[in-house]
Each structure stands twice: as structure tokens, then as C-alpha cells.
Design a protein around this motif. Structure first.
Motif, mmCIF file in Angstrom:
data_model
loop_
_atom_site.group_PDB
_atom_site.id
_atom_site.type_symbol
_atom_site.label_atom_id
_atom_site.label_comp_id
_atom_site.label_asym_id
_atom_site.label_seq_id
_atom_site.Cartn_x
_atom_site.Cartn_y
_atom_site.Cartn_z
ATOM 1 N N ALA A 86 17.225 3.106 5.864
ATOM 2 C CA ALA A 86 17.618 2.049 6.800
ATOM 3 C C ALA A 86 19.068 1.626 6.567
ATOM 4 O O ALA A 86 19.814 1.374 7.528
ATOM 5 C CB ALA A 86 16.682 0.850 6.650
ATOM 6 N N SER A 87 19.481 1.567 5.292
ATOM 7 C CA SER A 87 20.872 1.173 5.014
ATOM 8 C C SER A 87 21.856 2.231 5.509
ATOM 9 O O SER A 87 22.902 1.890 6.087
ATOM 10 C CB SER A 87 21.044 0.944 3.509
ATOM 11 O OG SER A 87 20.793 2.139 2.790
ATOM 12 N N ARG B 209 0.810 -1.214 0.000
ATOM 13 C CA ARG B 209 0.000 0.000 0.000
ATOM 14 C C ARG B 209 0.845 1.266 0.000
ATOM 15 O O ARG B 209 0.315 2.357 -0.241
ATOM 16 C CB ARG B 209 -0.924 0.006 1.219
ATOM 17 C CG ARG B 209 -1.938 -1.132 1.223
ATOM 18 C CD ARG B 209 -2.813 -1.062 2.461
ATOM 19 N NE ARG B 209 -3.779 -2.163 2.484
ATOM 20 C CZ ARG B 209 -4.647 -2.361 3.467
ATOM 21 N NH1 ARG B 209 -4.666 -1.522 4.505
ATOM 22 N NH2 ARG B 209 -5.484 -3.370 3.419
ATOM 23 N N LEU B 210 2.144 1.136 0.300
ATOM 24 C CA LEU B 210 3.006 2.312 0.327
ATOM 25 C C LEU B 210 3.293 2.783 -1.088
ATOM 26 O O LEU B 210 3.274 2.011 -2.046
ATOM 27 C CB LEU B 210 4.313 1.994 1.057
ATOM 28 C CG LEU B 210 4.198 1.569 2.528
ATOM 29 C CD1 LEU B 210 5.557 1.216 3.083
ATOM 30 C CD2 LEU B 210 3.551 2.663 3.371
ATOM 31 N N ALA C 204 17.507 9.893 -6.061
ATOM 32 C CA ALA C 204 16.377 8.961 -6.133
ATOM 33 C C ALA C 204 15.067 9.700 -6.337
ATOM 34 O O ALA C 204 14.199 9.255 -7.092
ATOM 35 C CB ALA C 204 16.325 8.113 -4.861
ATOM 36 N N HIS C 205 14.938 10.862 -5.675
ATOM 37 C CA HIS C 205 13.702 11.643 -5.827
ATOM 38 C C HIS C 205 13.542 12.138 -7.260
ATOM 39 O O HIS C 205 12.450 12.063 -7.836
ATOM 40 C CB HIS C 205 13.719 12.819 -4.858
ATOM 41 C CG HIS C 205 12.495 13.677 -4.909
ATOM 42 N ND1 HIS C 205 11.318 13.326 -4.290
ATOM 43 C CD2 HIS C 205 12.261 14.865 -5.524
ATOM 44 C CE1 HIS C 205 10.410 14.259 -4.511
ATOM 45 N NE2 HIS C 205 10.956 15.200 -5.250
ATOM 46 N N VAL C 206 14.635 12.629 -7.831
ATOM 47 C CA VAL C 206 14.568 13.125 -9.209
ATOM 48 C C VAL C 206 14.281 11.989 -10.182
ATOM 49 O O VAL C 206 13.436 12.100 -11.084
ATOM 50 C CB VAL C 206 15.880 13.850 -9.569
ATOM 51 C CG1 VAL C 206 15.891 14.230 -11.049
ATOM 52 C CG2 VAL C 206 16.057 15.090 -8.709
ATOM 53 N N THR D 19 8.124 5.890 -1.148
ATOM 54 C CA THR D 19 8.305 5.400 0.219
ATOM 55 C C THR D 19 9.000 4.047 0.215
ATOM 56 O O THR D 19 9.899 3.796 1.021
ATOM 57 C CB THR D 19 6.945 5.308 0.920
ATOM 58 O OG1 THR D 19 6.298 6.588 0.858
ATOM 59 C CG2 THR D 19 7.111 4.897 2.372
ATOM 60 N N GLN D 20 8.605 3.164 -0.705
ATOM 61 C CA GLN D 20 9.257 1.861 -0.792
ATOM 62 C C GLN D 20 10.729 1.976 -1.169
ATOM 63 O O GLN D 20 11.535 1.113 -0.810
ATOM 64 C CB GLN D 20 8.522 0.991 -1.812
ATOM 65 C CG GLN D 20 7.114 0.594 -1.401
ATOM 66 C CD GLN D 20 6.450 -0.313 -2.414
ATOM 67 O OE1 GLN D 20 7.048 -0.679 -3.422
ATOM 68 N NE2 GLN D 20 5.213 -0.700 -2.145
ATOM 69 N N LEU D 21 11.079 3.027 -1.880
ATOM 70 C CA LEU D 21 12.475 3.216 -2.263
ATOM 71 C C LEU D 21 13.275 3.881 -1.153
ATOM 72 O O LEU D 21 14.408 3.475 -0.851
ATOM 73 C CB LEU D 21 12.553 4.051 -3.542
ATOM 74 C CG LEU D 21 13.955 4.369 -4.074
ATOM 75 C CD1 LEU D 21 14.677 3.090 -4.443
ATOM 76 C CD2 LEU D 21 13.875 5.310 -5.273
#
Length: 446
Positions: free
Chosen positions: A17-18, A4-5, A170-172, A9-11
Motif C-alpha cells: 500500500a505504501s 486472522r491474517l 521482508a520475505h527472507v 500478509t500483515q507485513l
């Protein structure tokens, strides 16, 4: 939950976390290796302390006045030096004048995290075989702690910079990939709703561009099929109108003439049979039957083809239809709102408007059990809106369109319009929307 994310968000969650794990791992490695490194760095100091103690003991053994020599040695020591002399009278548990000092700017939790071992080294000083004190080396670890703290801040800053940089990239990238996907989704929604005119913007990676191009090709194919279907329906409606017109002409010319002849003969028979008396009633009954057949024939002709639309205009034809309805159903209060612009319509559009109103009123009369009804026809923004409402019992839930309204829906769709049946606040609405071509201005003669 994970499905559902959103894609961003999944990326970003695994990336964050890493980086957090990398920061924690860096802190653990700093704790493990910094303690051993500090211990190794203090080893030369320990050896220097032992060498100084050994040399001092040798000097004291060779001196005529060991005590004076020892005092001179003690006074020669720099108070800021890591090497100090501690007499036996001093509490051995007391901290030396050197030792660990937390440097300015280094938090206590960081000092506690390193678990610094005891760096103090003590070598005994002997005079005449008696221990008089110790040469103590208690190095000041402030500079080393500050160095480790700066290294930790550099590691943390590097992780933060890498996190921000990677997150921005990643956002771009996700934005450049998600924007075409969003356009593709919106385009497919438009196609599902029947809007084939707006093409889907082609962009993004090669796979998404190919999907957009395929979707645009699908929209073009569906648009062509839809246009072909409308043209076919328009031809079918035209053929149906032609058949109605031919049938109406046959009924008018053949059956109408025959009924008129029968009526004329019946009138003559009634006049001739008046002296006989017993044939008069039969002739009058036959005359009434013939008149009823003529009225039925006229109603059938009206339903097959309202011949007076071309002569009287659509607005007058609809008003005539409404008057006939009021005569036929005086128990139903019928009101109307008709736009004068209806008179400017002709051809299949005028026929369809008339048929929709006629079929809706027929349903009100036969099935609605209504007390009042309202007919409205307005033209605005190149769109003709027809609405017939009544306060009757409504329509069955499992049979929205009957045979008559289904035929009307086909006629409306052939003209690129829409027909809907609604139930709102205890009233039933038959609503039709038909596109109207803008009127062309007549050429001005010179």
C-alpha cells in the motif's frame, strides 16, 4: 479480520500500500509540476516570436515594397520551424503547421493526464497600418512529452524495483523469523502431548532462541518428572503386588488349612452321624458351606495373585482364565486370539497383562449385559496390544473408568503403556498398549 491474517500478509499489505501510494503521489506531482514546467519552457519562444514580429514590422515600414519583403520573409521560413506566418485569409482557429504531436510510444492517457496548456503565441504583422497576418509560434511538444513519459517510467520502475527488493528482503527476514517460531510451536505441541524426546531446534533472533532454550529446558524438566512419576508408580505397583502376594500366602496357608480341617471334620461328623439320622442333613449343609468357602477362597487367591503364571507361562494362564470365565458365564460367547509370544513375558509385564484381561472380563460379566466377547493379545514391533471387546450396553458417559480399570491404568502407566476405553459401532473396546523389550540373545558358548 486483520488478526486472522498471517504475519507475512500483515507485513506485505502495508508495504504494498505504501509503494502504491508513492506511485500515485508521483503521478500527481508529475501532473502538477509538468504543466508549469512546460509553460515556463515556452516563455523564451514567446519572447522570440514577439521580437521577430517587431523586427519584421520595422523592416516592412522601411521597405519600398513591403509585400515583396513579406513574401521573401515567408519563403525564408523553414517548414519544420516552430515560427510560422499565418495570413488573415487563413482561419485563425485552424491549427498551425507545427503544434502538439503525440510522440510514438507515449499513451494518450498520459498526455491527457498532463493537461498541457495552449502553447501557441501569435504576434500581428502590419503593412501601412493594416494587419496582414500573424507571426505564430506553435512549438512541437513531442520531445518534451517523451521526456516526461520516460521520467514517469523511470519513477514507476524505481518503485517496482524497490517493492520487489523490499518484498524479497521482508520475505527472507520473515522466513528466518517464522521458521524458529513454527519449530517452537510444533515443539510445544509435542510437549503438550507428552513427547519430551525431540528437542526444539534453536535458531532465529535472540528473543526466539531464548524461548526455544527455555522450552527445551521445560521439556527436560517434564521428562525427568515424568520418569520419576513412572518410577514411583512402578514402586507402588511392586509394593501392591508384594502385599497381594503376602495376603494370598496368608489366605492359602492359614485360611486354606483351616477350611480343609473344617471340611475333614465335617466329613467325619457326617459319617459318624449317619446311624443317628437327624444329624446327617445338618452335616451335609455344613459341608456344602465349607466347600463354597473354599471356592470363594480360591477365587480370591486368583484375583490377588495368579500363582501359576510363573509355572505355566502367561499364555496358559490366560487360557485358564478364559476357561474359568466360560464356565462361570456360559451365556456369553467368548472367543480369543492369543499370540504364542506371550509365553516369553514374565514379571510385572506378565502380571499386568493378566490383570487387564481379568479386570475387563469381570466388567463384561458384571456390567455389560453382553452376548459375546472377544479377547485379543498380539505382539508386533516391540509393542504388546491387548484388546477386549463386547457387544454389551457400553459404559456410562460420566464414568469412563471404574475403580478396577483405574487401578489397571495406573499399572499400565507404570510400565510406560496406555489404556483406553472406546465405543465403536455398538461395541465396547478396552485397549491396552504396552512396550515390550526385545529379547536378548543367549550367549554362545565357545
Amino acid at each position: 479480520m486483520w488478526q486472522r491474517l498471517s504475519f507475512r500478509t500483515q507485513l506485505f499489505l502495508p508495504l504494498g500500500a505504501s509503494f502504491l501510494a508513492a506511485l500515485i503521489l508521483g503521478g500527481v506531482l508529475l501532473q502538477i509540476f509538468a504543466t508549469g514546467q512546460l509553460a515556463e519552457e515556452s516563455e523564451p519562444r514567446r519572447r522570440s516570436t514577439e521580437a521577430i514580429a517587431a523586427a519584421l514590422n520595422n523592416t516592412l515600414r522601411a521597405s519600398d515594397n513591403p509585400r515583396r519583403t513579406l513574401d521573401a520573409f515567408v519563403h525564408s521560413l523553414d517548414t519544420s520551424s516552430d515560427i510560422q506566418f499565418r495570413t488573415m485569409e487563413v482561419d485563425p482557429t485552424a491549427p498551425p503547421r507545427g503544434g502538439l504531436h503525440k510522440p510514438h510510444g507515449v499513451p494518450q492517457w498520459f498526455v491527457d493526464l498532463l493537461a498541457i496548456p495552449d502553447m501557441e503565441t501569435a504576434s500581428p504583422v502590419m503593412i501601412d497600418g493594416k494587419r496582414v497576418g500573424d507571426i505564430v509560434s506553435a512549438p512541437d511538444m513531442s520531445a518534451d512529452l517523451f521526456e516526461k513519459w520516460i521520467g514517469f517510467l523511470a519513477l514507476t520502475g524505481l518503485v517496482v524495483v524497490m517493492m520487489v527488493l523490499t518484498g524479497t528482503i521482508a520475505h527472507v527476514l520473515t522466513g528466518s523469523a517464522l521458521r524458529p517460531l513454527r519449530d517452537l510451536g510444533e515443539g510445544l505441541t509435542r510437549i503438550r502431548r507428552g513427547d519430551y524426546t525431540r528437542p526444539i531446534p534453536v535458531g532465529g533472533p535472540a528473543e526466539i532462541r531464548q524461548s526455544c532454550e527455555e522450552a527445551n529446558a521445560l521439556a527436560a524438566t517434564l521428562a525427568q518428572l515424568n520418569q520419576d512419576n513412572r518410577e514411583l508408580m512402578h514402586r507402588l505397583v511392586s509394593v501392591q503386588d508384594d502385599e497381594r502376594r503376602d495376603l494370598a500366602r496368608e489366605l492359602h496357608d492359614e485360611l486354606g488349612t483351616l477350611l480343609f480341617s473344617i471340611r475333614a471334620g465335617t466329613v467325619a461328623l457326617a459319617e459318624a452321624s449317619q446311624p443317628a439320622g437327624h444329624l446327617g442333613n445338618s452335616a451335609q449343609d455344613l459341608l456344602r458351606s465349607v466347600e463354597a468357602l473354599q471356592q470363594t477362597n480360591r477365587r480370591i487367591l486368583d484375583r490377588l495373585r495368579p500363582l501359576y503364571i510363573g509355572e505355566l507361562g502367561l499364555s496358559s494362564s490366560v487360557e485358564t482364565l478364559l476357561r474359568n470365565f466360560r464356565k462361570q458365564a456360559p451365556h456369553i460367547v467368548l472367543t480369543d486370539t492369543l499370540d504364542p509370544a506371550l509365553d516369553g513375558m514374565d514379571g510385572p509385564l506378565a502380571q499386568t497383562v493378566y490383570r487387564v484381561i481379568q479386570e475387563a472380563l469381570t466388567n463384561v460379566l458384571r456390567h455389560a449385559d453382553a452376548g459375546n466377547a472377544h479377547v485379543q493379545a498380539t505382539v508386533a514391533s516391540e509393542m504388546l496390544v491387548i484388546e477386549i471387546s463386547d457387544d454389551g450396553g457400553g459404559f456410562p458417559a460420566d464414568n469412563v473408568f471404574g475403580r478396577g480399570l483405574t487401578g489397571m491404568q495406573e499399572r499400565v502407566r507404570a510400565l510406560s503403556g496406555s489404556l483406553s476405553l472406546l465405543r465403536v459401532e455398538d461395541r465396547t473396546y478396552v485397549r491396552c498398549r504396552l512396550p515390550v523389550e526385545p529379547a536378548r540373545e543367549a550367549p554362545v558358548s565357545g
